[in-house]
Scaffold this motif. Structure first.
Motif, PDB file in Angstrom:
ATOM      1  N   ALA A 323      63.710  98.550  26.694  1.00 54.36           N
ATOM      2  CA  ALA A 323      63.926  97.114  26.904  1.00 54.36           C
ATOM      3  C   ALA A 323      63.142  96.612  28.107  1.00 54.36           C
ATOM      4  CB  ALA A 323      65.421  96.834  27.079  1.00 54.36           C
ATOM      5  N   ALA A 324      63.132  97.370  29.205  1.00 55.56           N
ATOM      6  CA  ALA A 324      62.400  96.958  30.399  1.00 55.56           C
ATOM      7  C   ALA A 324      60.895  96.954  30.146  1.00 55.56           C
ATOM      8  CB  ALA A 324      62.736  97.896  31.561  1.00 55.56           C
ATOM      9  N   LEU A 325      60.413  97.951  29.411  1.00 56.91           N
ATOM     10  CA  LEU A 325      58.991  98.020  29.076  1.00 56.91           C
ATOM     11  C   LEU A 325      58.585  96.826  28.218  1.00 56.91           C
ATOM     12  CD1 LEU A 325      56.283  99.506  29.050  1.00 56.91           C
ATOM     13  CD2 LEU A 325      57.147 100.909  27.164  1.00 56.91           C
ATOM     14  N   ARG A 326      59.440  96.462  27.272  1.00 52.57           N
ATOM     15  CA  ARG A 326      59.132  95.302  26.427  1.00 52.57           C
ATOM     16  C   ARG A 326      59.027  94.036  27.286  1.00 52.57           C
ATOM     17  NH1 ARG A 326      63.564  95.074  23.752  1.00 52.57           N
ATOM     18  NH2 ARG A 326      62.933  96.630  22.210  1.00 52.57           N
ATOM     19  N   GLN A 327      59.943  93.870  28.221  1.00 52.12           N
ATOM     20  CA  GLN A 327      59.937  92.689  29.077  1.00 52.12           C
ATOM     21  C   GLN A 327      58.664  92.637  29.931  1.00 52.12           C
ATOM     22  OE1 GLN A 327      63.783  92.379  30.840  1.00 52.12           O
ATOM     23  NE2 GLN A 327      63.449  90.347  31.708  1.00 52.12           N
ATOM     24  N   ALA A 328      58.290  93.792  30.485  1.00 50.20           N
ATOM     25  CA  ALA A 328      57.095  93.857  31.318  1.00 50.20           C
ATOM     26  C   ALA A 328      55.836  93.624  30.499  1.00 50.20           C
ATOM     27  CB  ALA A 328      57.026  95.215  32.025  1.00 50.20           C
ATOM     28  N   ALA A 329      55.772  94.211  29.309  1.00 51.61           N
ATOM     29  CA  ALA A 329      54.584  94.075  28.464  1.00 51.61           C
ATOM     30  C   ALA A 329      54.404  92.638  27.990  1.00 51.61           C
ATOM     31  CB  ALA A 329      54.684  95.026  27.270  1.00 51.61           C
ATOM     32  N   GLU A 330      55.505  91.992  27.628  1.00 49.09           N
ATOM     33  CA  GLU A 330      55.414  90.597  27.197  1.00 49.09           C
ATOM     34  C   GLU A 330      54.920  89.703  28.327  1.00 49.09           C
ATOM     35  OE1 GLU A 330      59.316  89.743  25.809  1.00 49.09           O
ATOM     36  OE2 GLU A 330      58.995  90.667  23.826  1.00 49.09           O
ATOM     37  N   HIS A 331      55.400  89.961  29.539  1.00 48.69           N
ATOM     38  CA  HIS A 331      54.960  89.172  30.692  1.00 48.69           C
ATOM     39  C   HIS A 331      53.482  89.430  30.980  1.00 48.69           C
ATOM     40  CE1 HIS A 331      55.401  87.010  34.509  1.00 48.69           C
ATOM     41  NE2 HIS A 331      54.677  87.982  35.054  1.00 48.69           N
ATOM     42  N   ALA A 332      53.091  90.704  30.948  1.00 46.43           N
ATOM     43  CA  ALA A 332      51.693  91.043  31.246  1.00 46.43           C
ATOM     44  C   ALA A 332      50.748  90.450  30.209  1.00 46.43           C
ATOM     45  CB  ALA A 332      51.535  92.565  31.282  1.00 46.43           C
ATOM     46  N   ALA A 333      51.214  90.296  28.982  1.00 45.48           N
ATOM     47  CA  ALA A 333      50.356  89.761  27.913  1.00 45.48           C
ATOM     48  C   ALA A 333      50.208  88.247  27.986  1.00 45.48           C
ATOM     49  CB  ALA A 333      50.921  90.163  26.556  1.00 45.48           C
ATOM     50  N   THR A 334      51.104  87.568  28.698  1.00 43.54           N
ATOM     51  CA  THR A 334      51.064  86.098  28.717  1.00 43.54           C
ATOM     52  C   THR A 334      50.777  85.504  30.088  1.00 43.54           C
ATOM     53  OG1 THR A 334      53.483  86.079  29.030  1.00 43.54           O
ATOM     54  CG2 THR A 334      52.659  85.926  26.769  1.00 43.54           C
ATOM     55  N   ARG A 335      51.071  86.217  31.147  1.00 44.19           N
ATOM     56  CA  ARG A 335      50.876  85.701  32.509  1.00 44.19           C
ATOM     57  C   ARG A 335      49.401  85.760  32.895  1.00 44.19           C
ATOM     58  NH1 ARG A 335      52.778  82.521  36.690  1.00 44.19           N
ATOM     59  NH2 ARG A 335      52.678  83.590  38.713  1.00 44.19           N
ATOM     60  N   THR A 336      48.853  84.639  33.355  1.00 38.07           N
ATOM     61  CA  THR A 336      47.444  84.565  33.741  1.00 38.07           C
ATOM     62  C   THR A 336      47.318  84.398  35.249  1.00 38.07           C
ATOM     63  OG1 THR A 336      46.827  83.566  31.628  1.00 38.07           O
ATOM     64  CG2 THR A 336      45.284  83.298  33.456  1.00 38.07           C
ATOM     65  N   GLN A 337      46.471  85.226  35.857  1.00 36.45           N
ATOM     66  CA  GLN A 337      46.145  85.142  37.286  1.00 36.45           C
ATOM     67  C   GLN A 337      44.655  85.424  37.450  1.00 36.45           C
ATOM     68  OE1 GLN A 337      48.825  84.725  40.237  1.00 36.45           O
ATOM     69  NE2 GLN A 337      49.040  83.510  38.363  1.00 36.45           N
ATOM     70  N   PHE A 338      44.012  84.657  38.350  1.00 38.87           N
ATOM     71  CA  PHE A 338      42.573  84.834  38.596  1.00 38.87           C
ATOM     72  C   PHE A 338      41.756  84.741  37.304  1.00 38.87           C
ATOM     73  CE2 PHE A 338      44.940  87.412  41.709  1.00 38.87           C
ATOM     74  CZ  PHE A 338      44.632  86.720  42.868  1.00 38.87           C
ATOM     75  N   GLY A 339      42.232  83.904  36.391  1.00 41.49           N
ATOM     76  CA  GLY A 339      41.497  83.666  35.152  1.00 41.49           C
ATOM     77  C   GLY A 339      41.647  84.747  34.103  1.00 41.49           C
ATOM     78  N   ARG A 341      44.563  87.465  31.939  1.00 45.37           N
ATOM     79  CA  ARG A 341      45.927  87.910  31.690  1.00 45.37           C
ATOM     80  C   ARG A 341      46.185  89.188  32.490  1.00 45.37           C
ATOM     81  NH1 ARG A 341      46.437  89.867  27.012  1.00 45.37           N
ATOM     82  NH2 ARG A 341      44.233  89.859  26.468  1.00 45.37           N
ATOM     83  N   LEU A 342      47.427  89.362  32.946  1.00 43.47           N
ATOM     84  CA  LEU A 342      47.740  90.558  33.743  1.00 43.47           C
ATOM     85  C   LEU A 342      47.386  91.836  32.987  1.00 43.47           C
ATOM     86  CD1 LEU A 342      51.212  89.776  35.385  1.00 43.47           C
ATOM     87  CD2 LEU A 342      48.924  89.515  36.367  1.00 43.47           C
ATOM     88  N   ALA A 343      47.555  91.812  31.675  1.00 45.17           N
ATOM     89  CA  ALA A 343      47.301  93.009  30.874  1.00 45.17           C
ATOM     90  C   ALA A 343      45.838  93.408  30.867  1.00 45.17           C
ATOM     91  CB  ALA A 343      47.784  92.793  29.440  1.00 45.17           C
ATOM     92  N   GLU A 344      44.966  92.568  31.357  1.00 42.75           N
ATOM     93  CA  GLU A 344      43.539  92.902  31.413  1.00 42.75           C
ATOM     94  C   GLU A 344      43.176  93.650  32.686  1.00 42.75           C
ATOM     95  OE1 GLU A 344      40.761  89.777  30.000  1.00 42.75           O
ATOM     96  OE2 GLU A 344      42.572  88.555  29.735  1.00 42.75           O
ATOM     97  N   GLU A 401      59.153  99.369  38.196  1.00 41.63           N
ATOM     98  CA  GLU A 401      57.796  98.914  37.882  1.00 41.63           C
ATOM     99  C   GLU A 401      57.808  97.639  37.036  1.00 41.63           C
ATOM    100  OE1 GLU A 401      55.524  99.774  39.682  1.00 41.63           O
ATOM    101  OE2 GLU A 401      54.549 101.643  39.112  1.00 41.63           O
ATOM    102  N   ALA A 402      58.812  97.503  36.177  1.00 39.30           N
ATOM    103  CA  ALA A 402      58.926  96.264  35.410  1.00 39.30           C
ATOM    104  C   ALA A 402      59.133  95.075  36.344  1.00 39.30           C
ATOM    105  CB  ALA A 402      60.077  96.371  34.407  1.00 39.30           C
ATOM    106  N   ILE A 403      59.976  95.253  37.350  1.00 42.71           N
ATOM    107  CA  ILE A 403      60.176  94.201  38.348  1.00 42.71           C
ATOM    108  C   ILE A 403      58.874  93.907  39.075  1.00 42.71           C
ATOM    109  CG2 ILE A 403      61.325  93.677  40.550  1.00 42.71           C
ATOM    110  CD1 ILE A 403      63.781  95.190  39.473  1.00 42.71           C
ATOM    111  N   GLN A 404      58.126  94.952  39.387  1.00 46.65           N
ATOM    112  CA  GLN A 404      56.857  94.769  40.101  1.00 46.65           C
ATOM    113  C   GLN A 404      55.861  93.978  39.257  1.00 46.65           C
ATOM    114  OE1 GLN A 404      56.655  95.735  43.166  1.00 46.65           O
ATOM    115  NE2 GLN A 404      54.514  95.257  43.606  1.00 46.65           N
ATOM    116  N   ILE A 405      55.796  94.260  37.993  1.00 51.83           N
ATOM    117  CA  ILE A 405      54.867  93.535  37.118  1.00 51.83           C
ATOM    118  C   ILE A 405      55.274  92.067  37.000  1.00 51.83           C
ATOM    119  CG2 ILE A 405      54.102  93.323  34.716  1.00 51.83           C
ATOM    120  CD1 ILE A 405      54.080  96.398  34.591  1.00 51.83           C
ATOM    121  N   LEU A 406      56.580  91.809  36.927  1.00 55.56           N
ATOM    122  CA  LEU A 406      57.034  90.427  36.855  1.00 55.56           C
ATOM    123  C   LEU A 406      56.959  89.717  38.206  1.00 55.56           C
ATOM    124  CD1 LEU A 406      58.181  91.498  34.082  1.00 55.56           C
ATOM    125  CD2 LEU A 406      60.022  89.844  34.395  1.00 55.56           C
TER     126      LEU A 406
END
Length: 623
Positions: A323-339, A341-344, A401-406
């Motif tokens: 569940a925590a991994l899903r939350q972190a992955a969804e955030h990383a896939a949608t959150r944009t910083q420095f132009g 997505r975090l997942a990049e 780590e999920a908290i850190q990603i968010l």
């Protein structure tokens, strides 16, 4: 919440009778008894690892424990349970109110969630260990506080009745614990946490022999304030060799017996909605029919209950991590910083990969152990202990780590992760602290290895009668010494991509066995006090076992051509390489001079800090 004195038990076995070989003053009587017994055999992967043997029986192939009917039952049970936790249970409200909402409790009783493994004819669902693990995984993904209430009730609360109860005890109590009456496991006391053998609660047989008089108290008992039926452990006087001695006995105690009371709910860091309280017993009249497992067998009962339930914690925490991994992955896939997505970003991808590996290993351990139990395996206790230790350590890392990603969002209550992190902290403490369980793994494994080394020494006393044992062992050692030792043939059981990892596992096992033998020769009975060495051996054993488990699971995925098989192979390959790369350094630290000097230095520093009741140094300003 309950601890155990597993280490003290292992120490008694090691120092008392199973390692006279390495003691200058080993008793001839103990040696003779050991010779009569012979070395115990086992299919346990971890036990054999301490001998330098790569035993595949309980690992390869990965278990397939479900029948068609059992699979169908799960398919019918999982969706409504998931829907219930998504639509009815409110974990935030449970946490804020420090109690589970009544609607949630009523719904759980109606679902049968409090009697998952009780036979159907006695009111339960009659699930296997593997089926139980899957439902517990769902609970762990949503609310660990509710999970503790359920687990304290059935995983330990009345588990002793399932395992050791007479037919009459089962018929009397199991319909009640599935029909609305809560259960609890009462072991821990103010003066005995991990050392369960030092409990002070006593039960003395009445003059008419009709009942026991129970007096004492227990602390930190999950469900302690609400339980009607309890498994209680107390010292009882018994006659042994013409003397009266105290031994622990397990009792089934009902609150309705009278003299049972409980304190207010404890104010805890996490799992706030689960009831935790002190329980007091004052002149409680416990009928003799309520002795569980026999007079003086309480320690055996307690250890079997705890060993039997540990895989459930791994299953629950696999759900938490998913569940925590899903939350972190969804955030990383949608959150944009420095132009981007975090997942990049490479750093975020590395975090997600590490989290995925830890979740995969935890889940693989849970279903490996439950599958072995369902297959009738008897020696799974070290594997179950490893599953609990690994799961609780890993869940903390994954959620952190999920908290850190968010980022800041993860720190906010609304996200829910801060509650999960608070809930998780207890899992490294209760039902055997991780520190104790690591020592338990090492000491039990060394005990097993020591018995086989004794057997070999006895064989040399009468070589003509034991030529087979001598030559097979000599051949194995000689082959290992020149690097020609070969492990079992795993090619048919292991995916081609993972065969190099399997070969490395075989070599690691041989190296591990030599290290254990060296430690026994060096320390003899004193090994029980060398915690630095024991902890490194335990860590290496955990790495080897977790590597073997994921190789087995991913190979199954490849064989069945599962949709995510390629991903599973990559996970297993990455974890096995990481885990097996650590083993040489861990074993070297248990043997080589420099790490042992550093340990001695740290031991002295720790003693200084304890003596000074804190940091002995003043701040640089001297103020």
């Amino acid at each position: 919440m309950n601890g155990t004195n597993l280490v003290k038990c292992a120490k008694r076995c090691l120092s008392g009778r199973l390692l006279p070989l390495y003691s200058v003053q080993g008793s001839r009587g103990a040696a003779a008894a050991a010779e009569r017994r012979g070395a115990r055999q086992s299919d346990s992967f971890v036990l054999n690892l301490f001998r330098g043997r790569f035993e595949t029986a309980q690992v390869f192939p990965y278990p397939e424990p479900l029948s068609d009917d059992q699979r169908q039952t799960l398919q019918e049970l999982v969706p409504p349970v998931e829907k219930f936790f998504e639509e009815v249970n409110d974990p935030a409200k449970n946490d804020a109110n420090a109690q589970i909402e009544e609607a949630t409790l009523s719904g759980l009783w109606e679902l049968g969630a409090f009697g998952l493994q009780v036979p159907g004819e006695l009111g339960g669902l009659g699930l296997s260990n593997t089926q139980y693990a899957r439902l517990v995984e769902v609970v762990g993904a949503h609310d660990l506080g509710v999970g503790i209430t359920l687990g304290a009730h059935q995983s330990i609360g009345f588990k002793g009745i399932l395992l050791f109860g007479t037919a009459e005890q089962k018929a009397h109590y199991l319909p009640r614990v599935t029909g609305g009456e809560y259960a609890a496991f009462c072991l821990t006391e103010p003066s005995s946490g991990s050392d369960a053998g030092s409990i002070k609660t006593r039960a003395v047989l009445s003059p008419d022999g009709d009942h026991f008089i129970l007096n004492g108290s227990k602390i930190w008992i999950s469900n302690g304030g609400i339980a009607e039926i309890m498994t209680v452990f107390a010292q009882t006087p018994i006659e042994k060799d013409g003397k009266t001695v105290d031994k622990v006995t397990a009792f089934i105690v009902e609150r309705s017996f009278g003299g049972v009371s409980s304190g207010p709910p404890e104010n805890k860091m996490g799992i706030k909605c689960s009831n935790t309280a002190e329980v007091y017993f004052e002149d409680v009249r416990v009928p003799t029919r309520c002795v569980l497992g026999g007079i003086g067998n309480g320690f055996k009962v307690a250890m079997n209950i705890l060993n039997n339930g540990r895989f459930g914690m791994a299953a629950a925490l696999a759900g938490t991590q998913r569940a925590a991994l899903r939350q972190a992955a969804e955030h990383a896939a949608t959150r944009t910083q420095f132009g981007k997505r975090l997942a990049e970003f490479g750093g975020v991808r590395e975090k997600l990969a590490d989290m995925a590996m830890l979740q995969y290993v935890t889940e693989s351990l849970a279903y490996m152990v439950s599958g072995n139990m369902d297959a009738g395996c008897q020696d799974y206790h070290l594997e179950a202990a490893i599953s609990k230790v690994f799961a609780s350590d890993s869940a903390w890392k994954v959620v952190d780590e999920a908290i850190q990603i968010l980022g800041g969002m993860g720190y906010m209550k609304a996200t829910g992760l801060e509650r999960v992190l608070r809930d998780l902290r207890i899992f490294r403490i209760f039902e055997g602290t991780n520190d104790i369980l690591r020592l338990f793994v090492a000491l039990t494994g060394i005990q097993f290895a020591g018995s086989h080394l004794q057997e070999l020494q006895r064989a040399f006393k009468n070589p003509t009668a034991h030529l087979g044992l001598i030559f097979s062992e000599a051949g194995r050692r000689a082959a290992g010494a020149v690097g020609l030792a070969r492990g079992p043939e795993l090619a048919p059981l292991v995916a081609p991509a993972l065969r190099p990892a399997a070969a490395e596992l075989g070599r690691a096992a041989l190296h591990f066995g030599r290290c254990v033998e060296g430690a026994l020769l060096k320390y003899g009975r004193g090994i029980v006090d060398e915690q630095f060495v024991l902890n490194r051996l335990a860590a290496a054993a955990m790495d080897a076992y977790t590597a073997a488990v994921v190789v087995a699971r991913a190979s199954r995925a490849a064989r069945l051509a599962l949709p995510a098989a390629e991903h599973e192979l990559r996970l297993a390959e990455a974890w096995a390489e990481r885990a097996l790369a650590r083993a040489p350094a861990l074993l070297a630290a248990a043997r080589d001079a420099a790490p042992l000097r550093q340990h001695a230095r740290l031991a002295r520093l720790g003693a200084d800090v304890a003596a000074a009741a804190g940091q002995p140094t003043r701040n640089p300003l001297g103020l």
